[in-house]
Design a protein around this motif. Structure first.
Motif, PDB file in Angstrom:
ATOM      1  N   LEU A 375       0.828  -1.204   0.000  1.00  0.00           N
ATOM      2  CA  LEU A 375       0.000   0.000   0.000  1.00  0.00           C
ATOM      3  C   LEU A 375       0.865   1.259   0.000  1.00  0.00           C
ATOM      4  O   LEU A 375       0.562   2.238  -0.689  1.00  0.00           O
ATOM      5  CB  LEU A 375      -0.935  -0.003   1.207  1.00  0.00           C
ATOM      6  CG  LEU A 375      -2.033  -1.064   1.211  1.00  0.00           C
ATOM      7  CD1 LEU A 375      -2.850  -0.991   2.493  1.00  0.00           C
ATOM      8  CD2 LEU A 375      -2.939  -0.902  -0.004  1.00  0.00           C
ATOM      9  N   LEU A 376       1.940   1.220   0.767  1.00  0.00           N
ATOM     10  CA  LEU A 376       2.823   2.380   0.831  1.00  0.00           C
ATOM     11  C   LEU A 376       3.499   2.630  -0.515  1.00  0.00           C
ATOM     12  O   LEU A 376       3.678   3.781  -0.926  1.00  0.00           O
ATOM     13  CB  LEU A 376       3.878   2.145   1.920  1.00  0.00           C
ATOM     14  CG  LEU A 376       4.483   3.379   2.585  1.00  0.00           C
ATOM     15  CD1 LEU A 376       3.399   4.310   3.094  1.00  0.00           C
ATOM     16  CD2 LEU A 376       5.396   2.956   3.725  1.00  0.00           C
ATOM     17  N   PHE A 377       3.850   1.568  -1.212  1.00  0.00           N
ATOM     18  CA  PHE A 377       4.445   1.705  -2.541  1.00  0.00           C
ATOM     19  C   PHE A 377       3.454   2.352  -3.512  1.00  0.00           C
ATOM     20  O   PHE A 377       3.813   3.275  -4.256  1.00  0.00           O
ATOM     21  CB  PHE A 377       4.862   0.326  -3.051  1.00  0.00           C
ATOM     22  CG  PHE A 377       5.505   0.337  -4.406  1.00  0.00           C
ATOM     23  CD1 PHE A 377       6.841   0.663  -4.557  1.00  0.00           C
ATOM     24  CD2 PHE A 377       4.773   0.032  -5.547  1.00  0.00           C
ATOM     25  CE1 PHE A 377       7.439   0.679  -5.815  1.00  0.00           C
ATOM     26  CE2 PHE A 377       5.348   0.044  -6.796  1.00  0.00           C
ATOM     27  CZ  PHE A 377       6.694   0.370  -6.933  1.00  0.00           C
ATOM     28  N   LEU A 378       2.213   1.902  -3.485  1.00  0.00           N
ATOM     29  CA  LEU A 378       1.207   2.457  -4.393  1.00  0.00           C
ATOM     30  C   LEU A 378       0.902   3.911  -4.057  1.00  0.00           C
ATOM     31  O   LEU A 378       0.778   4.760  -4.956  1.00  0.00           O
ATOM     32  CB  LEU A 378      -0.070   1.613  -4.310  1.00  0.00           C
ATOM     33  CG  LEU A 378       0.053   0.163  -4.809  1.00  0.00           C
ATOM     34  CD1 LEU A 378      -1.257  -0.589  -4.577  1.00  0.00           C
ATOM     35  CD2 LEU A 378       0.448   0.119  -6.274  1.00  0.00           C
ATOM     36  N   ILE A 379       0.796   4.228  -2.768  1.00  0.00           N
ATOM     37  CA  ILE A 379       0.532   5.607  -2.366  1.00  0.00           C
ATOM     38  C   ILE A 379       1.691   6.512  -2.779  1.00  0.00           C
ATOM     39  O   ILE A 379       1.478   7.648  -3.238  1.00  0.00           O
ATOM     40  CB  ILE A 379       0.290   5.682  -0.846  1.00  0.00           C
ATOM     41  CG1 ILE A 379      -1.022   4.971  -0.487  1.00  0.00           C
ATOM     42  CG2 ILE A 379       0.244   7.127  -0.365  1.00  0.00           C
ATOM     43  CD1 ILE A 379      -1.223   4.769   0.993  1.00  0.00           C
ATOM     44  N   SER A 380       2.920   6.030  -2.645  1.00  0.00           N
ATOM     45  CA  SER A 380       4.083   6.821  -3.042  1.00  0.00           C
ATOM     46  C   SER A 380       4.080   7.092  -4.542  1.00  0.00           C
ATOM     47  O   SER A 380       4.440   8.194  -4.986  1.00  0.00           O
ATOM     48  CB  SER A 380       5.373   6.104  -2.640  1.00  0.00           C
ATOM     49  OG  SER A 380       5.436   5.912  -1.242  1.00  0.00           O
ATOM     50  N   LEU A 381       3.679   6.114  -5.338  1.00  0.00           N
ATOM     51  CA  LEU A 381       3.549   6.336  -6.778  1.00  0.00           C
ATOM     52  C   LEU A 381       2.526   7.425  -7.080  1.00  0.00           C
ATOM     53  O   LEU A 381       2.752   8.296  -7.932  1.00  0.00           O
ATOM     54  CB  LEU A 381       3.145   5.033  -7.472  1.00  0.00           C
ATOM     55  CG  LEU A 381       4.226   3.984  -7.707  1.00  0.00           C
ATOM     56  CD1 LEU A 381       3.615   2.726  -8.311  1.00  0.00           C
ATOM     57  CD2 LEU A 381       5.320   4.519  -8.630  1.00  0.00           C
ATOM     58  N   VAL A 382       1.404   7.381  -6.371  1.00  0.00           N
ATOM     59  CA  VAL A 382       0.360   8.387  -6.557  1.00  0.00           C
ATOM     60  C   VAL A 382       0.884   9.769  -6.195  1.00  0.00           C
ATOM     61  O   VAL A 382       0.672  10.756  -6.921  1.00  0.00           O
ATOM     62  CB  VAL A 382      -0.881   8.023  -5.725  1.00  0.00           C
ATOM     63  CG1 VAL A 382      -1.879   9.176  -5.707  1.00  0.00           C
ATOM     64  CG2 VAL A 382      -1.545   6.766  -6.274  1.00  0.00           C
ATOM     65  N   VAL A 383       1.601   9.869  -5.065  1.00  0.00           N
ATOM     66  CA  VAL A 383       2.138  11.159  -4.621  1.00  0.00           C
ATOM     67  C   VAL A 383       3.163  11.692  -5.610  1.00  0.00           C
ATOM     68  O   VAL A 383       3.169  12.890  -5.942  1.00  0.00           O
ATOM     69  CB  VAL A 383       2.762  11.017  -3.220  1.00  0.00           C
ATOM     70  CG1 VAL A 383       3.577  12.248  -2.850  1.00  0.00           C
ATOM     71  CG2 VAL A 383       1.669  10.781  -2.175  1.00  0.00           C
ATOM     72  N   LEU A 384       4.021  10.816  -6.108  1.00  0.00           N
ATOM     73  CA  LEU A 384       5.041  11.266  -7.048  1.00  0.00           C
ATOM     74  C   LEU A 384       4.408  11.787  -8.339  1.00  0.00           C
ATOM     75  O   LEU A 384       4.837  12.813  -8.891  1.00  0.00           O
ATOM     76  CB  LEU A 384       5.996  10.115  -7.355  1.00  0.00           C
ATOM     77  CG  LEU A 384       7.439  10.476  -7.702  1.00  0.00           C
ATOM     78  CD1 LEU A 384       8.059  11.311  -6.589  1.00  0.00           C
ATOM     79  CD2 LEU A 384       8.254   9.225  -7.924  1.00  0.00           C
ATOM     80  N   GLY A 385       3.367  11.100  -8.811  1.00  0.00           N
ATOM     81  CA  GLY A 385       2.647  11.597  -9.978  1.00  0.00           C
ATOM     82  C   GLY A 385       1.934  12.904  -9.690  1.00  0.00           C
ATOM     83  O   GLY A 385       1.903  13.819 -10.527  1.00  0.00           O
ATOM     84  N   GLY A 386       1.361  13.012  -8.497  1.00  0.00           N
ATOM     85  CA  GLY A 386       0.672  14.247  -8.115  1.00  0.00           C
ATOM     86  C   GLY A 386       1.610  15.430  -8.016  1.00  0.00           C
ATOM     87  O   GLY A 386       1.260  16.551  -8.421  1.00  0.00           O
ATOM     88  N   MET A 387       2.838  15.206  -7.508  1.00  0.00           N
ATOM     89  CA  MET A 387       3.786  16.308  -7.410  1.00  0.00           C
ATOM     90  C   MET A 387       4.277  16.740  -8.792  1.00  0.00           C
ATOM     91  O   MET A 387       4.592  17.918  -9.000  1.00  0.00           O
ATOM     92  CB  MET A 387       4.968  15.892  -6.527  1.00  0.00           C
ATOM     93  CG  MET A 387       4.605  15.710  -5.064  1.00  0.00           C
ATOM     94  SD  MET A 387       3.747  17.132  -4.348  1.00  0.00           S
ATOM     95  CE  MET A 387       5.005  18.383  -4.460  1.00  0.00           C
TER      96      MET A 387
END
Length: 472
Positions: A375-387
């Motif tokens: 879950l943390l890996f997927l959330i980090s991907l989302v955050v990186l795309g959002g930034m």
């Protein structure tokens, strides 16, 4: 050590190692990844694929040098396109490494020791990718030396009042200090690889890089002094570098840019995206190389908490921008800019960044999510795309709607924009692949120094801290 101090250490949760380690096993486990572990099919396939992306980058940059920046989607009024978007994004990613290495070292945070080497390497590679974009964005990279105040026959001197020139000095200083800081921390571990290597040529290479390190008391004294000094020099860079990058926008009078919240807002966003990248890289590596006992769930939990905190600061920056535009009045250019973000032609990316950077990360309040690698890996991907979307919104949405309608326009990235960006991703990951194979990705000597802390038994602590005294 007294009883009260021992009990205090017992109550403090030290995320260092899972039980079952001694100094020899730590040294062997980390160094054998470099010296003994054979190349896997997955590693070779990953390097080949990412090298193909590097070839794509080389092709895109070569074609750019032949044809000029007209192959990109930039135009009038959008003179800054993907190049500056990606520059700011990559510089932000590099901030987590300096934060973990320098600031947490000064604060004596022991949990950093399992991920600081990886984060420092990530910083260097991210800065390398970032520095490429302003260089090629000028369209004349062979004249880049004009930006440095060196004597020349034309008596041409840089315009020091331009924040774009400040970027040159800020980023070059940041990259230099980060490189020296990273290499200094590597020296004891390079000596370990030298002593354990069986191949004489490999031993010679690591021996040259270790610069004669023998682990003597005077060596450690000089090392600790130098490392502390470099940590002190690196600490202000965490704040100054992305603050200077934010001045590229805040010092202008463009709507959506001319705001005093940008410096802290950019720094928080940089740390936010930087920790996201750290988790994206660390989580697969700890699984592939079986390092779950050194990079524990507690490390992931703390990194997720830092992401959550910096994400809330970023949310505050978003809300403050909207509030200040509302306070300026419905006829102000600032309110028009906010309205254009809400309902204009780029409304999709704007609302997507709210979803990626603010809404989705709120699940990090849940402890089980923070300790779940998947879950943390997927959330980090989302955050990186959002930034990345945030940088796109800041740059493109302010430029494509100027003060007067006659200077309005649209920006559409071309395949060469995308090729250059994807190529830098390949370059970054390729360097990560090479790093984990030729250098220790976890600091061996720092983990060994923390072994006594991780092996304290509650009974020993309650009886006066006998186990802890042996450390001293």
């Amino acid at each position: 050590m007294g009883t009260n101090q021992a009990i205090a250490l017992e109550d403090r949760e030290i995320p260092v190692l899972e039980p079952g380690h001694d100094m020899a096993s730590v040294t062997a486990k980390i160094s054998d990844i470099v010296l003994e572990r054979p190349l896997s099919i997955g590693w070779v396939a990953g390097v080949v694929f990412c090298s193909g992306l590097v070839l794509l980058l080389t092709t895109a940059v070569g074609y750019l040098f032949m044809k000029g920046t007209g192959i990109w989607g930039i135009n009038i009024p959008v003179g800054w396109g993907f190049a500056i978007v990606n520059f700011v994004w990559w510089i932000g990613i590099g901030h987590a490494g300096t934060l973990i290495s320098a600031i947490l070292h000064l604060l004596r945070q022991s949990w950093r020791n399992s991920i600081n080497r990886f984060a420092e390497a990530m910083t260097l590679f991210a800065v390398m990718c970032a520095g490429l974009f302003p260089l090629i964005h000028t369209g004349r990279p062979w004249l880049a030396y004009w930006m440095f105040p060196i004597p020349n026959t034309m008596s041409y001197w840089p315009q020091f009042r331009s924040p774009l020139l400040w970027d040159v000095f800020a980023v070059s200083t940041y990259g230099t200090i980060s490189l020296v800081f990273w290499y200094t921390g590597l020296i004891p571990d390079l000596a370990t690889l030298r002593d354990r290597a069986s191949n004489k040529y490999i031993r010679l290479i690591y021996g040259a890089l270790a610069m004669g390190w023998r682990g003597e008391a005077r060596h450690w004294e000089r090392y600790e002094s130098a490392y502390l000094l470099l940590a002190g020099l690196s600490t202000p860079l965490v704040l100054s570098v992305h603050t200077v990058v934010s001045f590229d926008f805040a010092i202008s009078i463009m709507p959506g840019w001319h705001t005093t919240v940008f410096p802290p807002y950019f720094v928080a966003g940089a740390i936010y995206s930087g920790f996201a990248m750290v988790l994206i890289l660390v989580i697969p590596v700890r699984a592939v190389y079986n390092l779950r006992d050194m990079i524990t769930e507690k490390h992931l939990d703390i990194a997720a908490k830092v992401m959550l905190a910096t994400g809330l600061i970023v949310a505050y920056g978003y809300i403050l921008e909207i509030y200040m535009a509302w306070y300026a009045g419905p006829k102000s250019i600032d309110w028009f800019t906010v309205h254009n973000r809400f309902f204009g032609p780029y409304a999709g990316p704007y609302w997507m960044l709210w979803m990626c950077n603010i809404i989705v990360p709120q699940v990090l309040w849940i402890k089980s999510v923070r300790r779940s690698p998947v879950l943390l890996f997927l959330i980090s991907l989302v955050v990186l795309g959002g930034m990345w979307l945030e940088r796109f919104v800041i740059i493109i949405l302010s430029l494509h709607r100027d003060f007067v309608p006659s200077s309005w326009g649209m920006f559409y990235p071309t395949r060469w924009d995308w090729a250059t960006y994807v190529g830098t991703l390949g370059l970054f990951v390729t360097m990560i692949f090479l790093f984990v194979r030729v250098l220790p990705m976890i600091s061996i000597f720092e983990i060994r120094m923390l072994l006594p802390e991780s092996h304290v038994h509650p009974v020993d602590a309650k009886h006066g801290g006998v186990a802890l005294e042996g450390k001293h």
